[in-house]
Design a protein around this motif. Structure first.
Motif, PDB file in Angstrom:
ATOM      1  N   LEU A   1      84.369  30.759  63.454  1.00  0.00           N
ATOM      2  CA  LEU A   1      84.835  31.975  63.103  1.00  0.00           C
ATOM      3  C   LEU A   1      85.356  32.211  61.765  1.00  0.00           C
ATOM      4  O   LEU A   1      85.923  31.466  61.274  1.00  0.00           O
ATOM      5  N   PRO A   2      85.211  33.374  61.120  1.00  0.00           N
ATOM      6  CA  PRO A   2      85.694  33.489  59.860  1.00  0.00           C
ATOM      7  C   PRO A   2      87.077  33.739  60.078  1.00  0.00           C
ATOM      8  O   PRO A   2      87.693  34.091  61.156  1.00  0.00           O
ATOM      9  N   VAL A   3      87.811  33.293  58.979  1.00  0.00           N
ATOM     10  CA  VAL A   3      89.489  33.551  58.755  1.00  0.00           C
ATOM     11  C   VAL A   3      89.826  34.897  59.198  1.00  0.00           C
ATOM     12  O   VAL A   3      90.852  35.010  59.922  1.00  0.00           O
ATOM     13  N   LYS A   4      89.168  35.900  58.764  1.00  0.00           N
ATOM     14  CA  LYS A   4      89.401  37.448  59.026  1.00  0.00           C
ATOM     15  C   LYS A   4      89.609  37.622  60.587  1.00  0.00           C
ATOM     16  O   LYS A   4      90.746  38.288  61.066  1.00  0.00           O
ATOM     17  N   THR A   5      88.643  36.945  61.356  1.00  0.00           N
ATOM     18  CA  THR A   5      88.714  37.282  62.666  1.00  0.00           C
ATOM     19  C   THR A   5      89.577  36.688  63.360  1.00  0.00           C
ATOM     20  O   THR A   5      90.084  36.970  64.501  1.00  0.00           O
ATOM     21  N   ILE A   6      89.840  35.353  63.052  1.00  0.00           N
ATOM     22  CA  ILE A   6      90.844  34.466  63.805  1.00  0.00           C
ATOM     23  C   ILE A   6      92.354  35.258  63.445  1.00  0.00           C
ATOM     24  O   ILE A   6      92.941  35.494  64.248  1.00  0.00           O
TER      25      ILE A   6
ATOM     26  N   ASN B   1     101.220  28.130  66.363  1.00  0.00           N
ATOM     27  CA  ASN B   1      99.947  28.925  65.746  1.00  0.00           C
ATOM     28  C   ASN B   1      98.814  28.231  65.336  1.00  0.00           C
ATOM     29  O   ASN B   1      97.909  28.640  65.934  1.00  0.00           O
ATOM     30  N   ARG B   2      99.119  26.863  65.063  1.00  0.00           N
ATOM     31  CA  ARG B   2      97.920  26.094  64.660  1.00  0.00           C
ATOM     32  C   ARG B   2      97.030  25.778  65.961  1.00  0.00           C
ATOM     33  O   ARG B   2      96.047  25.525  65.985  1.00  0.00           O
ATOM     34  N   MET B   3      97.904  25.397  66.952  1.00  0.00           N
ATOM     35  CA  MET B   3      97.175  25.068  68.217  1.00  0.00           C
ATOM     36  C   MET B   3      96.512  26.197  68.841  1.00  0.00           C
ATOM     37  O   MET B   3      95.509  26.029  69.416  1.00  0.00           O
ATOM     38  N   HIS B   4      96.865  27.466  68.666  1.00  0.00           N
ATOM     39  CA  HIS B   4      96.302  28.553  69.210  1.00  0.00           C
ATOM     40  C   HIS B   4      94.995  28.801  68.337  1.00  0.00           C
ATOM     41  O   HIS B   4      94.025  29.271  68.869  1.00  0.00           O
ATOM     42  N   ILE B   5      94.990  28.575  67.192  1.00  0.00           N
ATOM     43  CA  ILE B   5      93.811  28.737  66.181  1.00  0.00           C
ATOM     44  C   ILE B   5      92.690  27.970  66.659  1.00  0.00           C
ATOM     45  O   ILE B   5      91.508  28.202  66.845  1.00  0.00           O
ATOM     46  N   LEU B   6      93.223  26.561  66.781  1.00  0.00           N
ATOM     47  CA  LEU B   6      92.135  25.759  67.378  1.00  0.00           C
ATOM     48  C   LEU B   6      91.716  25.850  68.785  1.00  0.00           C
ATOM     49  O   LEU B   6      90.319  25.568  69.034  1.00  0.00           O
TER      50      LEU B   6
ATOM     51  N   LEU C   1      97.758  37.371  62.967  1.00  0.00           N
ATOM     52  CA  LEU C   1      98.292  36.682  61.986  1.00  0.00           C
ATOM     53  C   LEU C   1      97.836  37.112  60.650  1.00  0.00           C
ATOM     54  O   LEU C   1      96.627  37.800  60.655  1.00  0.00           O
ATOM     55  N   THR C   2      98.440  36.772  59.564  1.00  0.00           N
ATOM     56  CA  THR C   2      97.889  37.204  58.242  1.00  0.00           C
ATOM     57  C   THR C   2      96.934  36.222  57.895  1.00  0.00           C
ATOM     58  O   THR C   2      97.041  35.013  58.291  1.00  0.00           O
ATOM     59  N   SER C   3      95.927  36.577  57.000  1.00  0.00           N
ATOM     60  CA  SER C   3      94.906  35.829  56.847  1.00  0.00           C
ATOM     61  C   SER C   3      95.283  34.499  56.022  1.00  0.00           C
ATOM     62  O   SER C   3      94.983  33.404  56.144  1.00  0.00           O
ATOM     63  N   PRO C   4      96.225  34.885  54.855  1.00  0.00           N
ATOM     64  CA  PRO C   4      96.898  33.585  54.343  1.00  0.00           C
ATOM     65  C   PRO C   4      97.537  32.605  55.279  1.00  0.00           C
ATOM     66  O   PRO C   4      97.392  31.478  55.040  1.00  0.00           O
ATOM     67  N   ALA C   5      98.195  33.171  56.347  1.00  0.00           N
ATOM     68  CA  ALA C   5      98.806  32.285  57.175  1.00  0.00           C
ATOM     69  C   ALA C   5      97.720  31.468  57.974  1.00  0.00           C
ATOM     70  O   ALA C   5      97.757  30.099  58.139  1.00  0.00           O
ATOM     71  N   VAL C   6      96.661  32.018  58.191  1.00  0.00           N
ATOM     72  CA  VAL C   6      95.737  31.386  59.157  1.00  0.00           C
ATOM     73  C   VAL C   6      94.906  30.349  58.168  1.00  0.00           C
ATOM     74  O   VAL C   6      94.615  29.079  58.530  1.00  0.00           O
ATOM     75  N   SER C   7      94.910  30.516  56.753  1.00  0.00           N
ATOM     76  CA  SER C   7      94.099  29.804  55.999  1.00  0.00           C
ATOM     77  C   SER C   7      94.909  28.400  55.706  1.00  0.00           C
ATOM     78  O   SER C   7      94.533  27.629  55.608  1.00  0.00           O
ATOM     79  N   GLN C   8      96.243  28.702  55.615  1.00  0.00           N
ATOM     80  CA  GLN C   8      97.127  27.521  55.556  1.00  0.00           C
ATOM     81  C   GLN C   8      97.216  26.731  56.651  1.00  0.00           C
ATOM     82  O   GLN C   8      97.071  25.409  56.412  1.00  0.00           O
ATOM     83  N   HIS C   9      97.024  27.166  58.000  1.00  0.00           N
ATOM     84  CA  HIS C   9      96.970  26.536  59.101  1.00  0.00           C
ATOM     85  C   HIS C   9      95.617  25.398  59.206  1.00  0.00           C
ATOM     86  O   HIS C   9      95.663  24.282  59.405  1.00  0.00           O
TER      87      HIS C   9
END
Length: 69
Positions: free
Chosen positions: A31-36, A17-22, A42-50
């Motif tokens: 991008l804002p966390v919400k858009t990612i 998931n971290r690789m997909h985000i990057l 994914l959930t916003s908290p999960a994205v924030s942690q990654h």
């Protein structure tokens, strides 16, 4: 980049998931966390942690509430 930093970068990128985000940030730019979260289903908290882990390992950085690779 020294060997210890390289190991941290590879460790950060080993999480799918971290690789997909990057990859998304590299393709689309900051991008804002919400858009990612919405884009990758994914959930916003999960994205924030990654993103936090990526930043700790100096793989990404926050710029005015937007994330970039």
């Amino acid at each position: 980049m020294n060997q210890a930093h390289a190991a941290e970068v590879f460790r950060a990128l080993s999480v799918p998931n971290r690789m997909h985000i990057l990859m998304l940030l590299k393709a689309k730019g900051p991008l804002p966390v919400k858009t990612i979260a919405e884009t990758l289903e994914l959930t916003s908290p999960a994205v924030s942690q990654h993103l936090k882990r990526s930043e700790e390992r100096r793989v990404g950085k926050e710029c005015r509430s937007r994330w970039s690779p």
